[in-house]
Structure formats: C-alpha cells, structure tokens
Design an enzyme around this catalytic site. Structure first.
Site, PDB file in Angstrom:
ATOM      1  N   ASP A   8      33.371  63.733  38.754  1.00  0.00           N
ATOM      2  CA  ASP A   8      33.056  64.215  37.411  1.00  0.00           C
ATOM      3  C   ASP A   8      34.299  63.956  36.569  1.00  0.00           C
ATOM      4  OD1 ASP A   8      32.594  65.595  35.072  1.00  0.00           O
ATOM      5  OD2 ASP A   8      32.396  67.566  36.002  1.00  0.00           O
ATOM      6  N   LYS A  69      38.334  61.210  26.958  1.00  0.00           N
ATOM      7  CA  LYS A  69      36.906  60.880  27.014  1.00  0.00           C
ATOM      8  C   LYS A  69      36.284  60.735  25.624  1.00  0.00           C
ATOM      9  CE  LYS A  69      32.892  62.548  29.642  1.00  0.00           C
ATOM     10  NZ  LYS A  69      32.508  63.628  30.573  1.00  0.00           N
ATOM     11  N   GLU A 167      25.409  63.455  33.596  1.00  0.00           N
ATOM     12  CA  GLU A 167      25.893  64.762  34.042  1.00  0.00           C
ATOM     13  C   GLU A 167      24.784  65.796  34.220  1.00  0.00           C
ATOM     14  OE1 GLU A 167      28.994  65.186  31.180  1.00  0.00           O
ATOM     15  OE2 GLU A 167      30.169  63.628  32.165  1.00  0.00           O
ATOM     16  N   ASP A 189      23.839  71.333  28.924  1.00  0.00           N
ATOM     17  CA  ASP A 189      25.186  71.022  29.396  1.00  0.00           C
ATOM     18  C   ASP A 189      26.158  70.930  28.226  1.00  0.00           C
ATOM     19  OD1 ASP A 189      27.486  69.952  30.468  1.00  0.00           O
ATOM     20  OD2 ASP A 189      26.532  68.227  31.417  1.00  0.00           O
TER      21      ASP A 189
END
Lengths: 606, 238
Positions: A8, A69, A167, A189
């Site tokens: 992850d 990210k 994810e 999420d």
C-alpha cells in the site's frame, strides 16, 4: 514461483504485507511499527526514508519530500493551487513534475521508488529472501498517467509490478476473506490525500465492482491544511508573525494540526501548542470537536457527491447496499462516520484497522496471482471514460467509465486527403464533452500507406488491461499487418527515462546502503544510551562505584562515536557499553526478581 | 422465461472458429481449453456475443443464468489465473477476458441486447430510416420551444408557473409513451423468440421475421428521441 508481496503506497504512510499460511500479515519494521511514513529526506549523509526522515520535515523542510503521491502523473499546471503549501522547489520536464532537492532533481516516481525500496528491504529482512515482485495499490479514481507513474516507481525500485489494484477493492478482498460476505457492499475510502467510493457485488468468491468514483485530491492532508491555516491566521493576528516565511515552522504547524485532528477523534476538546520563531513565545489554541467539524464540514460533504454518482452508475439506491466498509485513516473522524451512516442508512464496518486493510488486501491479491488462492476473483472497472479527440475538438468515447476490465474496443481510421501518410490520434480520459476539458493521456501517429483518400483502413484496438492501464495496437486491414505504435505519454516518463532512472538507482544503491547503515547504527546507539542512562538512575546504588565510572566512560565514548560517520565505530562502542554496563544490568535483573518474589507464597512462585 | 431454460441447456452451441490447438496442433474438442495439452484457446473475434456466452439468439435472457455464465467464464479466462503461464497464454487470456466483458455488458441490458441483435440480423432491415416519424418530430420541436421559453422566463413569474405546469403535463404524457414503447418492445422480443424457437424456414416466417426486426428498430430509435427529450425536460424543471 517467487513470493509476491502486497504494497500500500499511501500519501501519508506506506505498508508491505504478505500471505502467511492463508492469513495476510503486515510486516513491521525494526521499530516494531507497521507503517512507514511516506517521507523521503535528502541529508548530507545521504537519503533517508520513513520515521527518521519525518524528523527532517521541520529540520530541513526544503529537502524533505512528503505526500509525493499527490504529484504522481501530474504536471505543474495540475497542482498550481497547492504548490505554495510545499516547501521545496518544483520544476517541470516533459510534462512531469520534478522536485529540486539540493543539487539534483527527482521525479515523483523516483521519490516513490525510495519508499518502495524501504518496504522491499523491510520484507526481505523479515522473510529472509530476495523480493522482486509486488502488487501495488492505487486509488480507484487514479487515471492512466497516475497508474503508469506508480508502475514506473516499482520498476525504479527494482520491483516487477505484477498488478496495480484499486485500494477500495483491495480492502474488500481483506474483508471478504475474513467474513465470507455475500451481497452488495460500499467501500468508502478516505485516506491522506485521496478519496474513493466503490460499490461491489460479492457472490461465491467473485468480487464484481459495479461502479467507482472519487477525488484524487481530497483527503486528510486537506483537513490538516484547513486547521493549519486557522492557526497561521491566528498567529498572525495575535503575535504579528507570518509563518509563511518560516518553512520549518510551516511544517511544524502542519504536523501539530494533524496531531490535533487525531486527538479530536477521541476527545471533545484539546489544546494545540506551537513554539514560535524569533523568541515570540508559544502559541496555544484550544479546539473543540464542534469547531473542527464546522471547519471541515464542507470538505467531508465533497465526498458525498461521488458516493451518489457511484450509486447512480451502479443503478442502485442506498437501500440496496447491504454493508458499508470504512477504509483509510481519515475515516476515524466521527463526522465522517456520521455522514456515511446518514447517507447509506447503516452502521459502517471498521473491524479491520483502516490503516492496514488495503495492504492486507494487496497481499491477498498477490496470493491469487501466485496461484495460492483460487476461490476468489476480483473483477474491477475502469474509473474514467476513455476516448479520442474527433473533428471539432469533441471527445468521442471509446470505453465508458465503470466498464469491467480487461476492456477492449476497436475503432477504424482512414484518410481525408489523397496520399496522406499519417493519422494523428489523441487519446483522452474523462467525462466532459470537449477534448480540452478532459485529461490528455497520449498522442500517437498512425502510419498509413499513400493511397487515395478514404481507401486505407487502419483498425486501432484500445485495450485496458487488468491494471487499468491502456495498451494500443494498430492493424492495416488491407494488408493484415500490425504496426507498432510509439505512444508519447502527455504526462509521464518516457521508457528511456525510466531506464535511466533504474540505472541511476543501482548506481546510487551502494551509497544508499552505507547511508542506511549509519542511520540505523545511530538510531540503535541512541536507544542504547537512553536505556543505559535510565538503568543508571534506577540501579546505580546497586553496583560498585568503579562499575558506575566505567559505564559512564563507555556512554561518553558512544555519544562521541554517534556524532561521527562510521557505523562500524558506533557498533564497536555499543558493544563496549553493553560490556561495561553488564554488572548494572545483572544487578537490576536480580533486584526486580527479588522484589517480585517478596510477599508471595511458594505456590505462586513455582 | 420458459423457453429460455430449454435453450441454455445446450452449451455445445458454442463453436470456436478454429479447429486446431495453437499449441499442440491437435484437433480441439474442448470448449475453452485444449483437451490434450490443457492450454487456453482464443475465442474467435468473429464469434458473436450470444455464442460466446453460450446462449441462443433470443431476446429474453434470465439475468441470473447470464451472470453465472459470466462468472464461470471469468474464472476460466481472467488474467489473474495466467500469471504463471507463458506469454502466449497471457495474451489469449487478456483478449478472451476483454471480449467476455463486452459480451456480458451487451447482453445484460435488454435494450443493448436488442440493438446488438439488430446489428447481427441486419440484412433486410439495414436500410431502415433512423429519423423520427413526422408527428414525433413535430412534438419534440414544440416541446423544445416551450423548454426554451421556460428557461428564459423569470422563475417567479406567472408565465413560468403556467409553462411549468404545461411541461409537467408533457412529462406525464411522454413517460406514459415511454412505458408503451417498453411494453411494445417486450412483446416483440417474445414474438421474436417464439419465431426462432419454431425454427421454420418458410417465406412466411422470413417475412414475419423482417416485420418484427423492422418494428423493433423503429421503436428503438423513437425511444432514444423520447428518452433524450425527457432527460432534458427533467433536468430543466427539477
């Protein structure tokens, strides 16, 4: 087949997990923590990653990268509005952002690769074998460029990325494995930088994604920013200080905002404190959960529209949803849970640690790919429509959003002018009518034999693979010959650039290893100094004075070595100290044993 | 639904367009995998979606049967299960999966399914006009004008209120019309299936077949016009 790990790669934290006899497990580091902060610092002693790098955020903000990210697969223009929040210098080259850290520049995939290497090493240390293959997760709403950038990062880190998975779907795998759930579930999420909603149907081991939506620029970072901005404004009013001119304090205020937010998930009221620069004293601010909620209400509301869109695309209403699952650290906020519960009308699940569930799911997917698990299968979708620019600058959709992947579509192309030898094709991703309002993915030129207009027939196949990444093939229908296409990505590294970065990463690997050894030795030395000093305080009276003196001498020697740059010297002084402190250690052990035995019956002791 | 059950019990209808295994060159008799070397076989690009999913060309399909076939074939073809296999097998798995996904998406939706069938059966009905009949065309134009008027009007005014009431009425009429079309389509679907089940090849059945297809195409194209104007209307007045 070699072991495949699940990774992850998060905005704030990253984790690595593997399948241990049918159960996915997260691998902890030497510090026993499961999460590696996604922070990379360029120090004079080389590059450091994770917890030790986090300390550099305030010490050396201009050379410490966090939230990388947010920049994956982006150009400078895409993130213009938030550049001011980041303390380093940005440049751009070939449509790709670069961070200027000291003398050198790095692309986001290179920085991500450093985090991936740290995770790779962590897995190798724990499992005692070389790790070369991984499944890496990305937000479901990541576009093609962002996915490709993630794959590039893996390659630069020396990992073959066997699969990019979404994810929320990864999280559903972890939950499905645990509960053998059937029915329709919604996975909400909200992570450090991104938001995803996925609606899935679980039936007989098949995890079929019906629809997905999200916002790749919405997460805990944005909440922290609102709190930090509030503090910064008040510091300006109360203390006449503009923190924007102090990059180190900007980082300190951001970190304090984050800590304040986290505390307010458990308590109703807390006090944030921040030491101010230039001897202006200390800023303290009491914040209640109510205040935090009215401050962040708007941001959290922004997650609900994608939820409704996903439901609509799945042709469902909230009543059809059997279970709601919460993923990502930001779902610990009570307001988030409340709003999600209101929208879907049911209490959301959060049995699995929201920080770890994605990595666990990635490990499950890795096990599926290695042939270990055969009863589960994930059928995911492409989050955004794929199209091509047609006459007049309009986007013509080729593969619609929420189409199950792998997905393919064919388009036939011809010429408008006699003897024309090429057709330019512009590939887009997005939901808007006009080409210019969508994301440009790539351009390429089809080679066409010189013939009268309209005679050539070139069939182009657009194929989105199981990673959600586009592949393009072209075939001349008249000759049956396939042609290779040079696709030039609009916002991505070229193949040769990635190759160069892989090479560089090997070249610097040696430097990295020695830098790492030094950092680890220093960390270990620090820990040993702290415990020995504590032992001296507690048990000094138990040992002879020359033992105390010897221990103090060895302590001083280790402290001096710790400031040096040779890890071997540090390790040697550590061994010396352990030897010198032995009488103390033994005395303390005996003492605690004696105390423990006092006042107890024989039956309790044996 | 009844005649459906009979037909789906004949999966052998699924023919591959090649007869030789790409790998061991043996005559292929297995459905998706070579009987001898157990390598996955590419689904031919020429195969229609009905055949690909093992269903006859009918317009009534039990969604649960279709779904379970989709899941079964996904388990057979998905790239996840070919990670340890050769590059050729991985390519075949990717192509087959993509084709399967398109086939399922097309057949799952009754309207898309009918439109696809029309494409396959085109032949005699290919040259049917796709512009709306004059009366529907008039109606749509008129409604467009009313919509424009309403958009331009002051929302608080009496004019706007009158226009809005008029549009609400139009909406009810159009939605009833939509429902009528759905019902008519459903009837045509059933007629088509019965005709196919009879399997006769007389001039009479051929004429009947063309009539059904032509009627279906008409309704489908009108349905699109009505659907668009209703969407426009709903977006404007809500």
């Amino acid at each position: 087949m070699a072991r495949i790990v699940g990774i992850d790669l998060g905005t704030t934290n990253s984790l690595v997990a593997y399948m241990d006899k049918g159960t996915p497990r997260v691998i902890a580091g030497r510090n026993e923590r499961n999460m590696v902060p996604s922070v990379v610092a360029m120090t004079d002693n080389g590059l450091i990653v994770g917890d030790p790098a986090k300390e550099h955020l305030t010490r050396n903000p201009a050379r410490t990268v966090y939230s990388v990210k947010r920049f994956m697969g982006k150009s400078l223009a895409d993130v213009q509005s938030e550049l001011a929040y980041f303390p380093y210098t940005f440049t751009e080259q070939g449509g790709v952002i670069r961070f200027k850290l000291g003398e050198k520049t790095y692309s986001p995939p290179q920085i991500s690769a450093m985090i991936l290497k740290e995770l790779k090493l962590r897995a190798e240390t724990h499992l005692g074998e070389s790790i070369t293959k991984a499944v890496i997760t990305v937000p479901a709403y990541f576009n093609d460029s962002q996915r490709q950038a993630t794959k590039d990062a893996g390659m630069i880190a020396g990992l073959e990325v066997l699969r990019i998975i979404n994810e929320p779907t990864a999280a559903s795998l972890a939950y499905g494995l645990q509960e053998k759930t059937q029915g329709t579930i919604a996975v909400y999420d909200l992570g450090g930088g991104t938001f995803d909603i996925s609606i899935l149907k679980l039936k007989n081991g098949i995890f079929e994604v019906l629809a997905t939506n999200g916002d790749t620029h919405l997460g805990g970072d944005d909440i922290d920013r609102l709190i930090a901005d509030l503090f910064i404004d008040e510091i300006r009013e109360r203390h006449g200080l503009d923190l924007h001119t102090y990059p180190d304090y900007m980082q300190a205020v951001r970190l304090e905002a984050e800590r304040t937010k986290i505390r307010l998930s458990d308590v109703l009221k807390t006090t944030a404190t921040l030491d101010l620069p230039d001897g202006k004293g200390r800023f303290t601010r009491e914040l209640t959960r109510d205040q935090l909620e009215s401050l962040t209400m708007g941001l959290i509301e922004r997650t609900l529209a994608p939820c409704r869109k996903a439901l609509k695309d799945a042709e469902l209403t909230p009543e059809h949803i059997d279970e709601v699952v919460l993923v990502g650290g930001s779902t610990r906020m009570p307001l988030v849970r409340q709003r999600v519960q209101e929208l879907f009308g049911k209490t959301p699940h959060c049995e699995l640690n929201p920080d770890e569930v994605v990595a666990l799911g990635a490990a499950v997917q890795a096990d599926i790919l290695s042939g270990g698990t055969t009863d589960m299968l994930l059928l995911d979708v492409t989050p955004l429509s794929l199209g091509i620019e047609t006459m007049g600058g309009v986007m013509s959709s080729v593969i619609r959003r929420n189409t199950t992947i792998p997905a393919g579509a064919k388009e036939m192309f011809t010429t408008y002018v006699d003897g024309q030898t090429g057709v330019d094709i512009h590939i887009l991703q997005g939901e808007r009518e006009l080409a210019k309002d969508n994301r440009s993915l790539a351009r390429f030129r089809l080679k066409v034999p010189p013939l009268p207009a309209g005679v050539p027939r070139i069939e182009v196949t657009f194929l989105i693979d199981a990673n959600g990444i586009l592949n393009v093939l072209a075939k001349d229908m008249r000759t049956g010959q396939s042609q290779s296409i040079e696709v030039k990505p609009s916002y991505g590294l070229s193949d040769s650039e990635v190759e160069q970065m892989i090479e560089d990463s090997f070249k610097f690997a040696a430097d990295d290893v020695s830098a790492r050894k030094l950092i680890e030795a220093r960390l270990d030395a620090g820990a040993l100094i702290t415990t020995t000093e504590k032992s001296l305080l507690e048990g000094g009276h138990l040992i002879a004075s020359d033992n105390i003196a010897a221990t103090r001498t060895a302590l001083a020697a280790l402290s001096a070595a710790k400031d040096g740059t040779d890890p071997r010297v540090i390790r040697a002084r550590m061994a010396d100290l352990e030897q010198a402190a032995k009488p103390l250690t033994v005395a303390l052990l005996n003492d605690s044993l004696m105390k423990g035995l006092q006042g107890k019956k024989v039956s309790e002791v044996t | 639904m009844d005649h459906q059950h009979r037909h789906s019990s004949s999966p052998r209808e699924l023919q591959m367009a090649r007869s030789m295994c790409w790998h061991c060159q043996s005559e292929v008799s297995g459905e998706y995998f070579c009987d001898r070397c157990v390598k996955v076989q590419p689904v031919s690009k020429e195969l229609d979606y009905f055949t690909c999913m093992g269903f006859p060309r009918r317009l009534t399909i039990d969604p649960r049967q279709l779904e379970s076939k989709f899941y079964e074939l996904s388990r057979a073809f998905h790239p996840d299960f070919f990670q340890n296999k050769s590059a050729e097998e991985q390519t075949i798995s990717l192509g087959n999966s993509a084709m399967l996904n398109t086939a399922y998406r097309t057949l799952r939706d009754p309207i898309q399914r009918a439109e696809y069938l029309l494409d396959l059966e085109a032949g005699a009905v290919k040259d049917i006009r796709t512009s709306p009949p004059a009366d529907l065309f008039e109606e749509i134009l008129e409604l467009q004008d009313t919509l424009d008027e309403y958009r331009a009007a002051d929302r608080a005014s009496d004019t706007a209120a009158t226009l809005c009431a008029k549009l609400q009425m139009e909406r009810t009429t159009l939605e009833r019309r939509q429902q009528d079309m759905e019902n008519a389509l459903q009837q045509l679907f059933t007629q088509w299936d019965i005709l196919q089940d009879r399997g006769e090849a007389t001039d009479q059945t051929r004429a009947e077949r063309d009539r059904i297809l032509k009627h279906m195409r008409d309704i489908l194209s009108n349905r699109t016009y009505v659907k668009n104007i209703v969407n426009d209307l709903v977006a404007t007045i809500s």
